[in-house]
Design a protein around this motif. Structure first.
Motif, short mmCIF file in Angstrom:
data_model
loop_
_atom_site.label_atom_id
_atom_site.label_comp_id
_atom_site.label_asym_id
_atom_site.label_seq_id
_atom_site.Cartn_x
_atom_site.Cartn_y
_atom_site.Cartn_z
N GLY A 153 2.24 2.33 -3.26
CA GLY A 153 1.36 2.86 -4.15
C GLY A 153 0.29 1.64 -4.92
N VAL A 154 0.66 0.40 -4.51
CA VAL A 154 -0.35 -0.56 -5.05
C VAL A 154 -1.84 -0.30 -4.61
N PRO A 155 -3.00 -0.09 -5.51
CA PRO A 155 -3.97 0.13 -5.24
C PRO A 155 -4.76 -0.92 -4.78
N ALA A 213 0.73 -1.31 -0.06
CA ALA A 213 0.10 -0.01 -0.10
C ALA A 213 0.81 1.29 0.03
#
Lengths: 310, 499
Positions: free
Chosen positions: A199-201, A196
């Motif tokens: 930047g992982v959605p 997270a």
């Protein structure tokens, strides 16, 4: 040797060894027709386990796959349109339905932060109740040409279901190992917090993963309906333990973050092989179940244990 | 006098790599013994040998002058050896008292005697200045307080030998003071203390004797008298340290990269903050005053609200990490093992993750391009070795470099750093400092949250000192000093301090 320590290869080797040993022990086991039949049965497990592999690598688990297989196999016969001679439209509708069920699982896990086990188990229970109300106790017969073809046709001598499995496998392996989406799933499973913060959605990826599981379970339901001709409540039941066992036998970490569908494929075939061997033993149904459960446990003890992670 | 605990010529290898070669160390009662060395020098391995967690390949471990054939952690505990690990060993859901007594609960009729536990735990807590209720779950404590619980846990066992691995890396100035006073007292009571720290000032004031490890070999075993910090660094790195901090040049511009008004997130309440392009803005203060929430709120990782905000010319807060990344923000967390890295994945994969998060989901990857990017980053940051190894194979300093490196290809405009040099060796520290200054000089903004006050003084244009969820003082370059930061952090900012 890297190949020898690779889990998928190891699972393939076990399958080959079991096949060779069994064909010496039992006449007819090693016949082409019999092995082809085994792979065809493996296709159903393989399809269910495709979605399960995604979910497990992402750090979750889907306990609703069996119920979704049943939903698919029961709702398809209920949808029949004279206007569509190919039978494609009902199949698409059913697949959309099962994908939506998966997405609801994903919503519960990602947004409501319900534990995956609780969410998908509750979903399974809910669906089972719904199915009993809709279908009652009676089996429903499918009169869909596409479904019939899928379950019985053998273009170039290869069962259509196996061809479907091959196609799905190619797509799954590509998405898993050759796209950013696949990389996100591995990252989420290995360390959701770090994923997270990188930047992982996380929400949309979780939704997608459970959606995929709903879709492949739906596909498995279509195939099993085609092979069986009829759908009934409970038709999907064997595929819950089988899908998880195939994933773990194939070397995917049940803790998430590590694994491959390339291991799940021989894992699925290994499972149907074991089932076939138990049938050869000619035990009563109760004993078959006991043997099957013990053998899976034994195999996992031999190969599936993993080291504790810090 | 026989040392309480000693290693004689011990060696240890992992998978054929020698980590320690013929190292001896003797812990005498009533002495604080410093163990120095860069990350990967073998300090942790030596501690593990001394505490029985690992068995040496060669050499012996002696307790009270007698060689112990097979030292185990249980032996070590019986012999009164207590270790405060760098990686906290506490259980988040258990209370302070339960954590302190874990494994050595007082029993009554076979059940845990909670009142006896509370009394004994309380005594240990008082030693380290822990005043939180003993029933507080440890998970609710900030990192610095957890470290104090860890130390209290060691004291609860009434040790004769106390081994502390970087105990102050997450402690505030006050907590550090409490700890050093305590260690001084324990020393005078005749306890043997082994003290590992990257903070040379602490070592100079607290310790009497030093052992220096370099690449698994003991390069010095001597009294600290007549040595200075520069001399110690020379022993550790094997060359002249030069200046730890890069030369300071002003690089700030008047333009704001980030500007927020009445910003609230987590512990932070109604903060006004401008971050200028080209500056290194320090965030200081005692541990756990809300500094981390400030960074996480700006980064969109925790809920935040604000009266007005502008980030790189775009109005509004990002509200989510992917959006923050798109706006040019990047965040490097303090706890690199838990928040920064995927330890079971390869170094390459770790470096590529922000790219994976941003690229179209179903675009085909090119493994070769990924390897090349990773190789370029590794070369740029001096990360050696096979990049297909798991990230957990790297030393702490190199892990931190990977956590930083992964943002480089994305050219962030604002770099939010949460204690980037915690538990990092001197050499890597210096590399990180150079990188930060170079980054600021290139017209980017760097926000440096740090528990290391000298770092703030030497690297920052301005330092925002946070106390109790607010910015208690904004110290400009001219007014920057360790004293100014510490006194503002403690609530004495009105006192005039020399710049």
């Amino acid at each position: 040797m890297a190949v020898l320590s690779s889990r998928p290869f190891l699972t393939v080797a076990i399958v080959a060894a079991v096949w060779i040993a069994a064909s010496f022990a039992s006449r007819g086991f090693g016949a082409y027709g019999h092995l082809r039949y085994l792979v065809e049965l493996g296709a159903v497990i393989g399809l269910v386990a495709a979605g399960q592999t995604f979910v497990v690598i992402a750090g979750g688990i889907d306990l609703s796959v069996a119920a979704i297989v049943t939903v698919s196999a029961i709702s398809l016969p209920l949808l029949s349109w004279q206007a569509d001679p190919t039978g494609l439209a009902p199949v698409l509708v059913v697949l959309a339905l099962t994908t939506i069920i998966g997405l609801v699982n994903g919503l519960g896990v990602a947004l409501l932060r319900v534990h995956p086990m609780i969410m998908t188990l509750a979903m399974a229970t809910f669906l089972q109740g719904l199915l009993i109300i809709i279908a009652g106790g009676s089996a429903v017969t499918a009169e869909n040409p596409l479904v019939h073809w899928l379950g019985n046709a053998r273009p170039a001598g290869i069962p259509a279901g196996v061809l479907l499995w091959v196609a799905v496998s190619v797509i799954v392996l590509t998405v898993m190992h050759a796209t950013p989406f696949g990389a996100r799933i591995f990252a989420m499973g290995a360390n959701p917090l770090a994923a997270a913060l990188s930047g992982v959605p996380v929400t949309s990826t979780t939704l997608a993963v459970y959606g995929i599981s709903g879709f492949t379970s739906g596909l498995a339901g279509v195939l099993v309906l085609g092979m069986n001709g009829q759908g009934y409540v409970g038709i999907g039941d064997p595929y819950l333990l089988a899908s998880i066992a195939a994933v773990v036998l194939g070397g995917t970490s049940i803790l998430g973050g590590l694994g491959t569908y390339a291991g799940t494929i021989p894992g699925a075939i290994l499972l149907v092989t074991i089932t076939a061997l138990i049938t050869v033993v000619n035990a009563s149904p109760g004993w078959r179940s006991i043997l099957f459960g013990s053998l899976i446990l034994g195999l996992l003890l031999l190969s599936g244990r993993e080291q504790a992670r810090r | 006098m026989a040392p309480l605990l000693a290693a004689r010529g011990v060696s240890k290898s992992f998978f054929g790599n020698p980590v320690l070669r013929d190292v001896s160390i003797a812990l005498q009662p009533g002495r604080v013994h410093a163990l120095l060395g860069e990350n990967g020098a073998g300090k942790s391995t030596l501690i593990n040998l001394l505490s029985g967690a690992l068995r040496p390949d060669g050499g012996t471990i002696e307790v009270d002058g007698r060689a112990v054939a097979r030292m185990t952690p249980a032996h070590a505990r019986q012999a009164g050896i207590a270790v405060v690990q760098q990686e906290l060993s506490l259980t988040a859901s258990l209370s302070i008292a339960e954590n302190i007594g874990l494994g050595a609960y007082p029993k009554r009729f076979g059940l845990v005697d909670y009142s006896a536990l509370a009394a004994r735990a309380k005594a240990a807590c008082e030693l380290v200045g822990l005043h939180e209720p003993l029933s507080t779950p440890v998970g609710r404590l900030p990192l610095g307080r957890r470290q104090m619980v860890e130390i209290a846990k060691a004291l609860y066992r009434k040790p004769r030998v106390l081994i502390l691995d970087e105990p102050t890396s997450s402690l505030s100035a006050t907590e550090t003071k409490i700890l050093t006073d305590l260690l001084e007292r324990l020393r005078s009571e005749g306890i043997a203390i082994l003290y590992i720290s990257h903070r040379l000032n602490e070592v100079m004031t607290l310790c009497q004797h030093v052992t220096v490890l370099k690449d698994g070999i003991c390069t010095a075993d001597r009294t600290l008298e007549g040595t200075d910090a520069a001399g110690l660094v020379r022993l550790m790195v094997g060359r002249d340290p030069g200046d730890l901090f890069p030369q300071w040049r002003p690089s700030a511009s008047p333009a704001n990269a980030v500007s927020v008004r009445n910003f609230s997130a987590g512990l932070m309440r109604d903060v006004d903050l401008d971050i200028r392009t080209g500056e290194v803005l320090g965030i200081g203060g005692l541990v756990g005053q809300g500094q981390e929430d400030l960074l996480l709120g700006l980064y969109g990782a925790i809920p935040a609200r604000t009266a007005s905000a502008t980030i790189n010319g775009t109005p509004g807060l990002p509200g989510g990490v992917p959006r923050a990344n798109a706006l040019g923000l990047a965040y490097v967390p303090a706890d690199r093992k838990r928040e920064g890295l995927h330890l079971i994945h390869t170094i390459t994969t770790n470096m590529m993750l922000p790219a994976f998060a941003r690229l179209p989901a179903l675009k085909l990857r090119s493994r070769r391009a990924e390897r090349e990017t990773a190789r370029g980053l590794a070369a740029q940051l001096g990360i050696k070795g096979d990049l297909a190894r798991q990230a957990q194979a790297l030393s702490g300093g190199n892990q931190q470099k990977v956590a930083l490196a992964k943002w480089m290809p994305h050219d962030p405009v604002v770099l939010l750093l949460n204690d980037p040099t915690r538990g990092v060796d001197v050499e890597t520290k210096r590399e990180i400092y150079l990188m930060l200054r170079a980054f600021a000089a290139a017209g980017k903004a760097v926000v440096l949250l740090s528990s290391d006050t000298p770092e703030l003084v030497h690297l920052c244009e301005r330092v925002a000192v946070v106390r109790d969820g607010r910015i208690a003082a904004m110290l400009e370059r001219a007014a920057l000093s360790e004293e100014a930061i510490v006194s503002a952090a403690m609530g004495a900012e009105n006192r005039k301090v020399a710049a």
